[in-house]
Scaffold this motif. Structure first.
Motif, PDB file in Angstrom:
ATOM      1  N   VAL A  45       0.445  -1.310   0.011  1.00  0.00           N
ATOM      2  CA  VAL A  45      -0.033   0.258  -0.018  1.00  0.00           C
ATOM      3  C   VAL A  45       0.385   0.989  -0.244  1.00  0.00           C
ATOM      4  O   VAL A  45       0.588   2.412  -0.778  1.00  0.00           O
ATOM      5  N   ILE A  46       2.300   1.306   0.864  1.00  0.00           N
ATOM      6  CA  ILE A  46       2.796   2.226   1.127  1.00  0.00           C
ATOM      7  C   ILE A  46       3.374   2.785  -0.640  1.00  0.00           C
ATOM      8  O   ILE A  46       3.709   3.385  -1.060  1.00  0.00           O
ATOM      9  N   CYS A  47       4.118   1.260  -1.184  1.00  0.00           N
ATOM     10  CA  CYS A  47       5.224   1.421  -1.934  1.00  0.00           C
ATOM     11  C   CYS A  47       3.881   1.882  -3.447  1.00  0.00           C
ATOM     12  O   CYS A  47       4.255   2.834  -4.298  1.00  0.00           O
ATOM     13  N   ALA A  48       2.832   1.517  -3.512  1.00  0.00           N
ATOM     14  CA  ALA A  48       1.699   2.138  -4.053  1.00  0.00           C
ATOM     15  C   ALA A  48       0.939   4.326  -4.179  1.00  0.00           C
ATOM     16  O   ALA A  48       1.187   4.559  -5.307  1.00  0.00           O
ATOM     17  N   ALA A  49       1.051   4.072  -2.919  1.00  0.00           N
ATOM     18  CA  ALA A  49       1.114   5.589  -2.842  1.00  0.00           C
ATOM     19  C   ALA A  49       2.223   6.293  -3.527  1.00  0.00           C
ATOM     20  O   ALA A  49       1.894   8.062  -3.390  1.00  0.00           O
ATOM     21  N   THR A  50       2.975   5.532  -2.889  1.00  0.00           N
ATOM     22  CA  THR A  50       4.280   6.186  -3.068  1.00  0.00           C
ATOM     23  C   THR A  50       4.807   6.313  -5.124  1.00  0.00           C
ATOM     24  O   THR A  50       6.061   7.185  -4.847  1.00  0.00           O
ATOM     25  N   GLU A  55       7.300  -2.498  -7.677  1.00  0.00           N
ATOM     26  CA  GLU A  55       7.300  -3.313  -6.325  1.00  0.00           C
ATOM     27  C   GLU A  55       5.637  -3.324  -5.288  1.00  0.00           C
ATOM     28  O   GLU A  55       5.931  -4.403  -4.187  1.00  0.00           O
ATOM     29  N   ALA A  56       4.959  -2.255  -6.016  1.00  0.00           N
ATOM     30  CA  ALA A  56       3.750  -2.768  -5.162  1.00  0.00           C
ATOM     31  C   ALA A  56       3.338  -4.079  -5.783  1.00  0.00           C
ATOM     32  O   ALA A  56       2.353  -4.499  -5.075  1.00  0.00           O
ATOM     33  N   ALA A  57       3.234  -3.689  -6.624  1.00  0.00           N
ATOM     34  CA  ALA A  57       2.680  -5.253  -7.566  1.00  0.00           C
ATOM     35  C   ALA A  57       3.038  -6.253  -6.600  1.00  0.00           C
ATOM     36  O   ALA A  57       2.496  -8.093  -7.231  1.00  0.00           O
ATOM     37  N   GLN A  58       4.796  -6.565  -7.125  1.00  0.00           N
ATOM     38  CA  GLN A  58       5.542  -7.865  -5.782  1.00  0.00           C
ATOM     39  C   GLN A  58       4.810  -7.721  -4.792  1.00  0.00           C
ATOM     40  O   GLN A  58       5.007  -9.027  -4.636  1.00  0.00           O
TER      41      GLN A  58
END
Length: 584
Positions: A45-50, A55-58
């Motif tokens: 969630v944090i990677c998607a937001a930033t 990275e978020a998908a992985q």
């Protein structure tokens, strides 16, 4: 502090704006607990937001390996994939959610949008229909259905969907905007304007709304307002190449071509291969007499959004670089009949280089074009011998590096058929000593500039009051709106029945002392025959007539009469009437 509390603290840090600290904490947990579902989930969630979408998908995929039925995770993965442009992957994720039994309007809508992004519009329509069958009060669904129908070309049906969406949620700016696009497509420009105004009342600082409002105002020829909206949009989106291109086009319609070129350059600085802008730029360059740059830019006419379809592209193109002595070359017409008449003069220059010329023209021009010289003339669609090269006629000025000083402008280059000329003369009463004047008020109604360059036949009424001239309507096609006046204009002789093709028109024009015509093929034909022609031009003229001058470097026999303000034909006719009185 245990792992659960560490993960909760990391999430609080993220919510409080310290994403970096939260990210480091969660990565530390995953070093020792690589299969910690909550840590994988929250870090994703944090990677998607930033903006770290890969990275978020992985991370979401790793979490789903631990809990493959987690609908929320599938949805978050789909969103990340969609935002990354991975539409196929996003579609699969949405379909997994549906397969898990979570069939909600927002999921069906998300699947619809993915299908639209993949240009799979029929499937998208079926998907949104499924949603609307279950939830007919779903306003976003109706709006998206309208968008799909619009893309499929069913604009009236799309309009009905936008109306349904707005009846459910009238405060949705995007639905008003989409409705305005549909009305614009239907050429209902005033209605389109009122609807986009509704969108802007809700979302006044939306650049795309302002930009499209400027486009609608441009179509309504409210250029000053269009320019204002465009400039407001550019303060919100200064890096929008389309906005700069539209800004330049509107300036050109206001006859501010030098400023238009500045805007076109701003657009090209953002998108160097912007074909529409390069093509529009060429028209401003040419009207200003900047021929070297203008002919180069003019080649982009084939790549713009509404480009003509080029022919003979399987044959090597000649633009003046190869030696063509002893070669055979096809020169082929493009655009309108007037364009062909104007630029077929270059056939003689090509032949002078030692090439065997085959000239391809519209069938109506075949006979008259054969009077130019000893080269083969064919009609479009007829077979021709094998050739070494081909060139579209309007690329020949580029091939010959034409500038104002080197325009090939012989006194005439067409000749009327002597038999037809004499035959027509014998049927007219030319023994009265009066001037014989041909008139043409309109051209091809399909021309995008027709409403500016053509005028009602009745505008010629002041000329017909002159006693020292006989007048002949020398255009073949008479518009229905002009017929009532033609029936009552006893002094105006109609010769349309004598015209089968341009060979007949040439025979008529060759018998006249003067032709007075709007910017249409009759004017070009008169100039090519060397017959004096007075050309009536709109306030913003076509590039070939340039600005302000009263003569034409293309046609020595031409005299130009220009509108002094947009739409003012009466002022033009008044000056023509005075000029005729001076002749008498």
């Amino acid at each position: 502090m245990n792992t659960i509390h560490l993960i909760q603290q990391a999430y609080k840090n993220f919510q409080n704006g310290n994403a970096g600290h939260a990210e480091r904490s969660l990565k530390d947990i995953l070093k020792s607990q690589p299969n910690n579902f909550d840590a994988l989930h929250i870090l994703g969630v944090i990677c998607a937001a930033t903006g770290q979408r890969d990275e978020a998908a992985q991370l979401f995929r790793q979490a789903l390996a631990l809990d493959g039925k987690n609908v929320s995770l599938h949805y978050k993965l789909a969103r990340v994939q969609f935002e990354s442009g991975e539409f196929e992957a996003a579609l699969r994720a949405y379909e997994k959610i549906i397969a898990l039994g979570y069939i909600k309007p927002e999921i069906l809508l998300a699947r619809t949008v993915a299908l639209i992004s993949l240009q799979r519009h029929p499937e998208a329509l079926a998907c949104i229909d499924q949603a609307l069958a279950e939830w007919p009060e779903y306003a976003d669904g109706w709006s998206h259905k309208g968008s799909i129908l619009y893309q499929l070309g069913h604009v009236e049906d799309a309009l009905a969907c936008f109306d349904q969406a707005l009846s459910l949620q009238p405060a949705t700016a995007d639905s008003w905007y989409k409705k305005s696009l549909a009305l614009d497509k239907l050429k209902r420009y005033a209605d389109a304007l009122s609807n986009i105004d509704r969108a802007l009342a809700i979302a006044p600082k939306t650049a795309i709304y302002l930009l499209d409002r400027a486009v609608i105002l441009h179509k309504l020829e409210r250029y000053a307002e269009s320019l204002s909206d465009n400039e407001t949009a550019l303060t919100l989106a200064p890096e929008n190449a389309e906005a700069w291109g539209d800004h330049g086009l509107t300036l050109s319609r206001m006859k501010r071509h030098q400023q238009a070129l500045v805007s076109y350059q701003r657009a090209l600085g953002l998108r160097a291969d912007y074909a529409d802008v390069l093509s529009n730029q060429s028209l401003s360059q040419l009207v200003l007499g900047q021929f070297e740059a203008g002919w180069q830019s003019y080649e982009y006419r084939w790549k713009k959004g509404n480009a003509d379809f080029p022919r003979h592209t399987d044959i090597p193109l000649w633009l003046g670089r190869q030696v063509i002595r002893g070669k055979r070359i096809l020169l082929w017409s493009e655009q309108g009949l007037g364009d062909t008449i104007q630029f077929c003069r270059y056939a003689a220059l090509v032949a002078a280089l030692g090439a065997e010329v085959v000239l391809e023209v519209d069938p109506a021009l075949k006979t008259i074009a054969q009077t130019m010289g000893a080269f083969k003339v064919i009609a479009i669609g007829e077979e021709f011998p094998l050739v070494d090269y081909q060139t579209p006629l309007m690329s020949l000025p580029l091939a010959f590096k034409t500038d104002l000083a080197t325009i090939p402008a012989p006194p005439f280059y067409f000749k009327a058929d002597s038999g037809k000329k004499e035959n027509w003369k014998n049927r007219q009463n030319f023994a009265n000593g009066k001037l014989k004047i041909g008139l043409a008020c309109s051209g091809n109604p399909g021309n995008t500039n027709d409403h500016r360059r053509s005028m009602p036949l009745q505008e010629f009424a002041p000329l017909l009051q002159l006693d020292g001239a006989d007048f002949f309507l020398v255009q073949k096609d008479i518009r229905e709106a002009d017929r009532p006046y033609l029936l009552q204009a006893a002094k105006l002789r109609q010769v349309a029945n004598d015209i089968a093709d341009f060979d007949d028109t040439a025979a008529i024009v060759a018998n006249l002392d003067l032709v007075i015509s709007v910017d249409t093929s009759v004017a070009h034909l008169s100039g090519a025959l060397g017959t004096p022609v007075w050309l009536l031009l709109p306030w913003v003229p076509d590039w070939r007539w340039q600005l302000d001058r009263e003569d034409s470097p293309w046609y020595p026999s031409a005299r130009l009469f220009r509108q002094e303000q947009a739409g003012d034909w009466q002022g033009v006719i008044e000056r023509v009437t005075n000029a005729l009185n001076d002749l008498g």
